[in-house]
Scaffold this active site. Structure first.
Site, PDB file in Angstrom:
ATOM      1  N   CYS A  36      -6.132   0.601   4.947  1.00 35.49           N
ATOM      2  CA  CYS A  36      -6.857   0.335   6.051  1.00 35.49           C
ATOM      3  C   CYS A  36      -7.219   1.631   6.924  1.00 35.49           C
ATOM      4  CB  CYS A  36      -5.423  -0.451   7.189  1.00 35.49           C
ATOM      5  SG  CYS A  36      -4.454   0.625   7.861  1.00 35.49           S
TER       6      CYS A  36
ATOM      7  N   ASN B 120       4.623  -3.406   3.493  1.00 39.18           N
ATOM      8  CA  ASN B 120       4.230  -3.827   4.225  1.00 39.18           C
ATOM      9  C   ASN B 120       5.032  -4.719   5.123  1.00 39.18           C
ATOM     10  OD1 ASN B 120       3.038  -5.919   2.682  1.00 39.18           O
ATOM     11  ND2 ASN B 120       1.868  -6.452   4.368  1.00 39.18           N
TER      12      ASN B 120
ATOM     13  N   CYS C 217      -4.262   4.066   7.990  1.00 40.57           N
ATOM     14  CA  CYS C 217      -3.681   4.416   6.532  1.00 40.57           C
ATOM     15  C   CYS C 217      -4.860   5.799   6.088  1.00 40.57           C
ATOM     16  CB  CYS C 217      -3.249   3.607   5.617  1.00 40.57           C
ATOM     17  SG  CYS C 217      -2.274   2.491   6.461  1.00 40.57           S
TER      18      CYS C 217
ATOM     19  N   GLU D 285       1.387   1.540   2.868  1.00 41.76           N
ATOM     20  CA  GLU D 285       0.775   2.902   2.287  1.00 41.76           C
ATOM     21  C   GLU D 285       1.089   3.800   3.170  1.00 41.76           C
ATOM     22  OE1 GLU D 285      -1.098   0.419   3.013  1.00 41.76           O
ATOM     23  OE2 GLU D 285      -3.366  -0.257   2.346  1.00 41.76           O
TER      24      GLU D 285
ATOM     25  N   CYS E 292       2.422  -0.299   7.477  1.00 38.88           N
ATOM     26  CA  CYS E 292       1.370  -0.845   6.239  1.00 38.88           C
ATOM     27  C   CYS E 292       2.454  -0.086   5.658  1.00 38.88           C
ATOM     28  CB  CYS E 292      -0.394  -0.508   5.925  1.00 38.88           C
ATOM     29  SG  CYS E 292      -1.384  -0.869   6.786  1.00 38.88           S
TER      30      CYS E 292
HETATM   31  N1  THU Z   1      -1.074  -4.385   5.345  1.00 43.56           N
HETATM   32  C1  THU Z   1      -1.143  -3.091   4.141  1.00 43.56           C
HETATM   33  O1  THU Z   1       0.482  -3.126   4.212  1.00 43.56           O
HETATM   34  N2  THU Z   1      -2.304  -2.622   3.824  1.00 43.56           N
HETATM   35  C2  THU Z   1      -3.230  -2.344   4.622  1.00 43.56           C
HETATM   36  O2  THU Z   1      -4.203  -1.813   4.060  1.00 43.56           O
HETATM   37  C3  THU Z   1      -3.800  -3.777   4.681  1.00 43.56           C
HETATM   38  C4  THU Z   1      -3.522  -4.128   5.010  1.00 43.56           C
HETATM   39  C5  THU Z   1      -1.019  -5.240   6.003  1.00 43.56           C
HETATM   40  C6  THU Z   1      -0.693  -5.386   7.360  1.00 43.56           C
HETATM   41  C7  THU Z   1      -0.603  -6.955   7.790  1.00 43.56           C
HETATM   42  O3  THU Z   1       1.297  -6.253   7.327  1.00 43.56           O
HETATM   43  C8  THU Z   1      -1.270  -7.270   6.735  1.00 43.56           C
HETATM   44  O4  THU Z   1      -1.717  -6.451   5.465  1.00 43.56           O
HETATM   45  C9  THU Z   1      -1.940  -8.310   7.270  1.00 43.56           C
HETATM   46  O5  THU Z   1      -2.820  -7.254   7.779  1.00 43.56           O
END
Ligand code: THU
Length: 135
Positions: free
Chosen positions: A90, A42, A93, A55, A53
């Site tokens: 999330c 991320n 994604c 992913e 994110c």
């Molecule tokens: N985040 C991800 O990289 N992937 C996910 O599926 C959940 C959330 C990141 C986004 C943000 O930088 C941090 O986690 C907090 O939400």
């Protein structure tokens, strides 16, 4: 490729997460059908909404290099300095995954390198709206 190796690559990618705001670090490793692995982390932003994110970083790296057929993605995450036992992707994604992957075949490897479970995209995104709906 063994899923243990894939989730180890996700954990390695997590070290590059840029998270000065949430301090929540995520790593992903996307396995393409041609055997290539695209990693992602991320990347946050001072204005918050441009944050991407892990992913999606992995997916967009692959697609931008001409690769669009995927088998599985491993995801790990947790607060800085610790790895959570489980980090689910999330909703945004999941939708990006559904753009490129068959929900009944694409696998999600979730957990930690020590203990992980394998799910199908359809398990975490039922009734998906996919490109087929626009045909
Ligand atoms: N985040 C991800 O990289 N992937 C996910 O599926 C959940 C959330 C990141 C986004 C943000 O930088 C941090 O986690 C907090 O939400």
């Amino acid at each position: 490729m063994e899923y243990k190796l894939l989730i180890e690559k996700a954990a390695e990618a997590r070290n590059f997460a840029y998270t000065p705001y949430s301090h929540f670090k995520v790593g992903a490793a996307l396995l393409a059908k041609n055997g290539k692995v695209f990693t992602g982390c991320n990347v946050e932003n001072a204005t918050y909404t441009p944050t991407v994110c892990a992913e999606r970083t992995a997916f967009f790296k692959a697609v931008s290099e001409g690769v669009k057929d995927f088998e599985a993605i491993a995801i790990v995450g947790g607060k800085e300095g610790q790895l959570a036992p489980f980090c689910a992707p999330c909703g945004v994604c999941r939708q990006v995954m559904a753009e490129f992957c068959d929900v009944s075949n694409f696998k999600l490897v979730l957990g930690t390198p020590e203990h992980f479970e394998v799910y199908l995209l359809r398990d975490v995104l039922p009734f998906a709206f996919t490109p087929k709906d626009l045909e």
